[in-house]
Design an enzyme around this catalytic site. Structure first.
Site, short mmCIF file in Angstrom:
data_model
loop_
_atom_site.label_atom_id
_atom_site.label_comp_id
_atom_site.label_asym_id
_atom_site.label_seq_id
_atom_site.Cartn_x
_atom_site.Cartn_y
_atom_site.Cartn_z
N GLY A 94 -7.13 -0.73 9.48
CA GLY A 94 -6.76 0.54 10.40
C GLY A 94 -8.14 0.70 10.27
O GLY A 94 -8.35 1.80 8.67
N GLY A 110 1.10 -0.88 -0.09
CA GLY A 110 -0.35 -0.31 -0.11
C GLY A 110 1.03 1.05 -0.14
O GLY A 110 2.10 1.23 0.16
N LEU A 111 0.42 2.34 -0.30
CA LEU A 111 0.64 3.35 -0.76
C LEU A 111 0.94 3.98 1.02
O LEU A 111 0.60 3.77 2.35
CB LEU A 111 0.34 4.01 -1.63
CG LEU A 111 0.27 4.09 -2.50
CD1 LEU A 111 -0.12 4.71 -3.96
CD2 LEU A 111 1.84 3.45 -3.34
N THR A 160 -0.39 6.54 4.75
CA THR A 160 -2.23 6.33 5.18
C THR A 160 -1.51 6.77 6.49
O THR A 160 -0.74 7.17 6.49
CB THR A 160 -2.56 5.24 5.45
OG1 THR A 160 -4.25 4.97 5.85
CG2 THR A 160 -1.89 4.82 5.86
N PHE A 161 -2.73 7.23 6.76
CA PHE A 161 -3.34 8.59 8.66
C PHE A 161 -3.46 7.30 9.42
O PHE A 161 -4.62 6.38 9.49
CB PHE A 161 -3.58 9.54 8.68
CG PHE A 161 -2.76 10.13 9.85
CD1 PHE A 161 -3.03 10.67 10.62
CD2 PHE A 161 -5.04 10.07 10.76
CE1 PHE A 161 -2.69 10.76 11.72
CE2 PHE A 161 -4.90 10.35 11.83
CZ PHE A 161 -4.34 11.00 12.35
N ILE A 181 -6.43 -1.24 4.41
CA ILE A 181 -5.59 -2.54 4.39
C ILE A 181 -4.24 -2.45 3.95
O ILE A 181 -4.14 -2.21 2.85
CB ILE A 181 -6.37 -3.17 3.71
CG1 ILE A 181 -8.14 -3.33 4.54
CG2 ILE A 181 -5.75 -4.73 4.14
CD1 ILE A 181 -9.05 -4.71 4.20
N GLY A 182 -2.63 -3.03 5.27
CA GLY A 182 -2.12 -2.75 4.31
C GLY A 182 -1.17 -4.03 4.40
O GLY A 182 -0.70 -4.04 6.45
N CYS A 188 -3.57 6.57 0.44
CA CYS A 188 -3.95 5.42 -0.18
C CYS A 188 -3.11 5.68 -1.94
O CYS A 188 -3.73 4.90 -2.54
CB CYS A 188 -4.28 4.70 -0.25
SG CYS A 188 -4.65 3.66 1.76
N GLY A 198 -1.91 -5.00 9.50
CA GLY A 198 -3.02 -5.06 9.67
C GLY A 198 -4.39 -4.08 8.45
O GLY A 198 -4.37 -3.81 7.20
#
Length: 239
Positions: A165, A85-86, A88-89, A151-152, A181, A163
């Site tokens: 968030g 994934g890219l 995220t917060f 999801i990552g 993302c 997992g």
């Protein structure tokens, strides 16, 4: 409920820094466990909240030191990770769940694992009153054009880390500083926003535990006292 279902120990880690969360994850997924027979591996599900932090995955190369400094000046930390994934917060009001599972006890397929993780989140949202949560061609779980759960994941020698968030009562303003993302033209949402009431992380955690036990077809027990955790298909004390 069959006792031959995989056993997963629930760790309620509370709120801490992203660094502390990673140290806990690394400790629970330690290599000496992986080298044991897969049937002896102790599976975990870590439930936690993080202090404000922006994280980027393996595919993110374009974030420079200047970008990192800009985000840190907002009062958040910044980390590069080995998950998919890219950017995220993570922060207060978001339920971060890390399943640390040996897939030889479940099914030897990362594709199956991600799909099952998605179904688990969708079921959690449904239990809480958001039946429209679903998957799309983009990663994560969505309500319309707004992502409610990122999801990552990462897998090594059939052991999963990182997992999801799930936004419960997260301050959405943190997401305004990034393209979540890396998906242009779409937004983010939370359980509280969708339901027009405050949904706490503890409330969402109980729904997630019930969904996790049902969808992953496993037994859950609390780490603290080895008593059954959450609702749904829960085990008696078995170590």
């Amino acid at each position: 409920m069959p006792l031959n279902r995989p056993l997963v120990t629930v760790v309620r880690a509370g709120r801490h820094s992203y660094t502390a969360g990673q140290q806990l994850q690394q400790h629970l997924a330690k290599s000496d466990q992986i080298l044991d027979p897969p049937s002896k591996f102790r599976n975990y599900l870590v439930l936690q909240e993080h202090d404000p932090v922006y994280t980027v995955g393996l595919r993110t190369k374009e974030y420079t030191a200047a970008d990192e400094d800009r985000l840190r000046q907002l009062g958040a930390d910044f980390h590069r990770t080995d998950r998919g994934g890219l950017i995220t917060f993570h922060g207060p009001g978001q339920l971060v769940a890390y399943p640390i599972l040996h897939l030889r006890q479940f099914k030897l397929s990362m594709r199956w694992y991600v799909s099952t993780l998605e179904r688990m989140v969708i079921e959690t949202c449904r239990q809480l009153g958001v039946p429209s949560a679903t998957t799309t061609k983009d990663t994560g779980i969505w309500v319309g054009d707004h992502k409610i759960c990122a999801i990552g994941v990462h897998g090594s020698r059939y052991v999963t880390t990182h997992g999801i968030g799930l936004n419960c009562c997260t301050d959405m303003r943190w997401f305004e500083q990034i393209v979540p993302c890396g998906i242009e033209g779409k937004g983010v949402t939370s359980l509280s926003k969708e339901l027009d009431r405050s949904v706490s992380v503890p409330e969402a955690s109980e729904a997630l535990l019930s969904s996790f036990a049902s969808v992953f077809k496993c037994r859950l027990q609390d780490r603290a006292d080895d008593k059954p955790a959450g609702g749904g298909e829960i085990s008696s004390t078995i170590k």
